[in-house]
Design a protein around this motif. Structure first.
Motif, PDB file in Angstrom:
ATOM      1  N   ASP A  25       0.932  -1.112   0.073  1.00 41.38           N
ATOM      2  CA  ASP A  25      -0.098  -0.103   0.099  1.00 41.38           C
ATOM      3  C   ASP A  25       0.830   1.124   0.066  1.00 41.38           C
ATOM      4  N   SER A  26       0.579   2.100  -0.846  1.00 41.09           N
ATOM      5  CA  SER A  26       1.441   3.357  -1.042  1.00 41.09           C
ATOM      6  C   SER A  26       0.771   4.695  -0.798  1.00 41.09           C
ATOM      7  N   SER A  27       1.323   5.390  -0.409  1.00 44.61           N
ATOM      8  CA  SER A  27       0.792   7.052   0.130  1.00 44.61           C
ATOM      9  C   SER A  27       1.917   7.729  -0.422  1.00 44.61           C
ATOM     10  N   GLY A  28       1.784   8.411  -1.405  1.00 45.70           N
ATOM     11  CA  GLY A  28       2.945   9.438  -1.898  1.00 45.70           C
ATOM     12  C   GLY A  28       4.287   8.414  -1.989  1.00 45.70           C
ATOM     13  N   GLU A  29       5.272   8.962  -1.245  1.00 43.84           N
ATOM     14  CA  GLU A  29       6.533   7.792  -1.164  1.00 43.84           C
ATOM     15  C   GLU A  29       6.613   6.889  -0.176  1.00 43.84           C
ATOM     16  N   ARG A  30       5.567   7.106   0.693  1.00 42.66           N
ATOM     17  CA  ARG A  30       5.606   5.856   1.812  1.00 42.66           C
ATOM     18  C   ARG A  30       4.867   4.669   1.294  1.00 42.66           C
ATOM     19  N   VAL A  31       5.663   3.529   1.928  1.00 38.26           N
ATOM     20  CA  VAL A  31       4.921   2.159   1.425  1.00 38.26           C
ATOM     21  C   VAL A  31       4.986   1.490   2.738  1.00 38.26           C
ATOM     22  N   THR A  32       3.751   0.726   2.780  1.00 38.59           N
ATOM     23  CA  THR A  32       3.684  -0.324   3.732  1.00 38.59           C
ATOM     24  C   THR A  32       3.136  -1.706   3.306  1.00 38.59           C
ATOM     25  N   GLY A  33       3.352  -2.904   3.897  1.00 38.91           N
ATOM     26  CA  GLY A  33       2.751  -4.165   3.255  1.00 38.91           C
ATOM     27  C   GLY A  33       3.400  -5.170   4.002  1.00 38.91           C
ATOM     28  N   THR A  34       3.064  -6.323   3.350  1.00 35.24           N
ATOM     29  CA  THR A  34       3.242  -7.457   4.049  1.00 35.24           C
ATOM     30  C   THR A  34       4.005  -8.464   2.993  1.00 35.24           C
ATOM     31  N   VAL A  35       4.987  -9.426   3.241  1.00 34.23           N
ATOM     32  CA  VAL A  35       5.766 -10.031   2.346  1.00 34.23           C
ATOM     33  C   VAL A  35       5.730 -11.448   2.878  1.00 34.23           C
ATOM     34  N   ARG A  36       5.169 -12.419   1.968  1.00 39.06           N
ATOM     35  CA  ARG A  36       4.997 -13.707   2.364  1.00 39.06           C
ATOM     36  C   ARG A  36       5.680 -14.625   1.544  1.00 39.06           C
ATOM     37  N   LEU A  37       6.790 -15.286   2.288  1.00 38.66           N
ATOM     38  CA  LEU A  37       7.706 -16.246   1.668  1.00 38.66           C
ATOM     39  C   LEU A  37       7.590 -17.515   2.184  1.00 38.66           C
ATOM     40  N   MET A  38       7.149 -18.263   1.083  1.00 37.42           N
ATOM     41  CA  MET A  38       7.055 -19.848   1.085  1.00 37.42           C
ATOM     42  C   MET A  38       8.598 -20.416   0.702  1.00 37.42           C
ATOM     43  N   ASP A  39       9.392 -20.740   1.757  1.00 36.06           N
ATOM     44  CA  ASP A  39      10.540 -21.298   1.605  1.00 36.06           C
ATOM     45  C   ASP A  39      10.530 -22.664   1.048  1.00 36.06           C
ATOM     46  N   THR A  40      11.054 -23.202   0.076  1.00 36.24           N
ATOM     47  CA  THR A  40      11.134 -24.633  -0.375  1.00 36.24           C
ATOM     48  C   THR A  40      11.542 -25.588   0.833  1.00 36.24           C
ATOM     49  N   THR A  45       7.054 -17.984   6.088  1.00 35.77           N
ATOM     50  CA  THR A  45       7.358 -16.879   6.990  1.00 35.77           C
ATOM     51  C   THR A  45       6.782 -15.570   6.408  1.00 35.77           C
ATOM     52  N   VAL A  46       6.188 -14.604   7.436  1.00 37.25           N
ATOM     53  CA  VAL A  46       5.219 -13.529   7.063  1.00 37.25           C
ATOM     54  C   VAL A  46       5.864 -12.442   7.574  1.00 37.25           C
ATOM     55  N   TYR A  47       6.204 -11.264   6.803  1.00 39.63           N
ATOM     56  CA  TYR A  47       6.959 -10.208   7.448  1.00 39.63           C
ATOM     57  C   TYR A  47       6.057  -8.882   7.190  1.00 39.63           C
ATOM     58  N   LYS A  48       5.925  -7.998   8.283  1.00 39.39           N
ATOM     59  CA  LYS A  48       5.191  -6.708   7.885  1.00 39.39           C
ATOM     60  C   LYS A  48       6.297  -5.638   7.684  1.00 39.39           C
ATOM     61  N   VAL A  49       6.264  -4.940   6.559  1.00 37.44           N
ATOM     62  CA  VAL A  49       7.403  -4.212   6.183  1.00 37.44           C
ATOM     63  C   VAL A  49       6.806  -2.579   5.946  1.00 37.44           C
ATOM     64  N   THR A  50       7.760  -1.736   6.054  1.00 39.92           N
ATOM     65  CA  THR A  50       7.548  -0.417   5.765  1.00 39.92           C
ATOM     66  C   THR A  50       8.714   0.184   5.198  1.00 39.92           C
ATOM     67  N   GLY A  51       8.362   1.331   4.244  1.00 41.77           N
ATOM     68  CA  GLY A  51       9.583   1.834   3.655  1.00 41.77           C
ATOM     69  C   GLY A  51       9.092   3.007   2.647  1.00 41.77           C
ATOM     70  N   SER A  52       9.853   3.049   1.373  1.00 41.72           N
ATOM     71  CA  SER A  52       9.547   4.322   0.639  1.00 41.72           C
ATOM     72  C   SER A  52       9.803   3.941  -0.958  1.00 41.72           C
ATOM     73  N   PHE A  53       9.322   4.479  -1.683  1.00 43.51           N
ATOM     74  CA  PHE A  53       9.326   4.125  -3.092  1.00 43.51           C
ATOM     75  C   PHE A  53       9.403   5.455  -3.750  1.00 43.51           C
ATOM     76  N   ASP A  54      10.471   5.718  -4.518  1.00 42.14           N
ATOM     77  CA  ASP A  54      10.982   6.982  -5.426  1.00 42.14           C
ATOM     78  C   ASP A  54      11.503   6.612  -6.738  1.00 42.14           C
ATOM     79  N   GLY A  55      10.940   5.336  -7.158  1.00 37.97           N
ATOM     80  CA  GLY A  55      11.444   4.963  -8.258  1.00 37.97           C
ATOM     81  C   GLY A  55      12.498   3.929  -7.870  1.00 37.97           C
ATOM     82  N   MET A  56      13.255   3.901  -6.695  1.00 37.83           N
ATOM     83  CA  MET A  56      13.935   2.856  -6.093  1.00 37.83           C
ATOM     84  C   MET A  56      13.113   2.231  -4.566  1.00 37.83           C
TER      85      MET A  56
END
Length: 347
Positions: A25-40, A45-56
């Motif tokens: 979910d993004s609002s401006g450059e701010r990004v929050t979300g959920t990462v679900r990794l199914m390792d073989t 494993t589930v992660y709650k993440v926050t960060g930014s997006f400005d092209g990177m």
């Protein structure tokens, strides 16, 4: 600034490998979300993440769900949005693990400016691999293992099964089909299909078609040529142990050129006195071989799938091969007896 989609799915590589599904979910450059990794190897494993997006894209988060006995550290992700609309980048964790990943959008198609850039960078194309199979006998356990194998490379795709029972065709999700399969007895025709969206809006698809009176075939499609070829061959290797070799030979080749050469040699056998007798023997041999091929096509099914809960007996497993061998031996004895009739009066 390019649009960042909400739903992403792809693969993770490095110290850990597996499928990954990301909700952002993004609002401006701010990004929050959920990462679900199914390792073989290690599971979900589930992660709650926050960060930014400005092209990177830069994300950081802590695990909220980990398999018992497994340690997961703080996750850091950096990625760039490619001209094709995918996310490619690196990941690492506070416990020393790390690697690369690639994610593809699964909700909103890329905006027009990105589609134009994509068209100029990498041509949109699809690769197809078809592998023919011989005569196949499968039992319920083997069918379940086959479906679980083909779905490994799919994150959100669900297997769909189309089958014919008592003259009626039905299509169901695999889970529904599996629940009811014990009442079906045996099937002579089934098609398994699974697909999901890749880059460029193109689906990757795996289809397995098994038909008692038709062709047994595997078809794999996708934008990654190496995956398409490898997946098709891997499925074929999984099914090879369940092929019936003699039945397959007759189904696949019928009367081959070698057999006609052999018959031509028989015509010239000096043991048969008259050329007309030689021709008669050759004609009978052709009729017997044609009849044998027709018998295999008519009475020995190319595909049988046994779905009852009972463990199959040795005879149930062996009867198609036994019948095939008996028909071949009978045809050979008939040819030998006719040869005897033609040559018994020869001095």
């Amino acid at each position: 600034m390019p649009t960042l989609g909400k739903l992403w799915a792809g693969r993770v590589y490095g110290t850990n490998t597996g499928n990954v599904f990301v909700e952002l979910d993004s609002s401006g450059e701010r990004v929050t979300g959920t990462v679900r990794l199914m390792d073989t190897q290690l599971g979900l494993t589930v992660y709650k993440v926050t960060g930014s997006f400005d092209g990177m894209l830069r994300l950081k988060g802590e695990p909220t769900q980990v398999r018992s006995g497994i340690t997961a550290g703080i996750l850091e992700i950096t990625a760039t949005l490619t001209p094709e609309g995918s996310l490619r980048g690196q990941w690492n964790s506070s416990i020393g693990t790390g690697g690369t990943f690639e994610l593809y959008p699964h909700d909103v198609p890329p905006p027009p400016d990105q589609r134009a850039a994509s068209a100029g960078a990498i041509p949109e194309q699809i690769f197809t691999s078809n592998v023919s199979l011989g005569s196949v006998r499968l039992y319920a356990k083997e069918l379940w293992e086959l479906v679980n194998f083909i779905r490994k490379d799919f994150i959100v795709g669900r297997p769909v099964v189309t089958y014919t029972l008592r003259g009626n065709e039905a299509t169901k999700y695999f889970e529904d089909f599996q629940r009811e399969a014990g009442t079906f007895g045996e099937l002579r025709r089934i098609k398994i299909n699974i697909q999901e969206l890749e880059a460029h809006g193109i689906n990757k698809v795996v289809t397995i078609g098994l038909n008692a009176t038709g062709q047994n075939e595997i078809q794999v499609q996708g934008i990654n040529e190496s995956w398409v070829i490898g997946k098709a061959e891997a499925i074929a290797r999984t099914l090879r142990p369940f092929e019936r070799r003699l039945v397959t030979t007759y189904k696949k080749f019928g009367l081959t050129l070698n057999e006609f050469i052999f018959l031509a040699m028989i015509v010239a056998l000096p043991s048969i006195e008259s050329i007309w007798q030689r021709m008669a023997f050759a004609t009978v041999a052709v009729i017997l071989l044609s009849g044998l091929y027709w018998f295999h096509s008519k009475f020995i099914p190319n595909t049988v799938i046994y779905l009852s809960g009972k463990e199959p007996t040795v005879f149930q497993r062996a009867w198609p091969s036994i019948l095939s061998w008996l028909s071949a031996v009978t045809a050979s004895l008939a040819a030998a007896y006719f040869f005897y009739l033609l040559t018994r009066s020869t001095p």
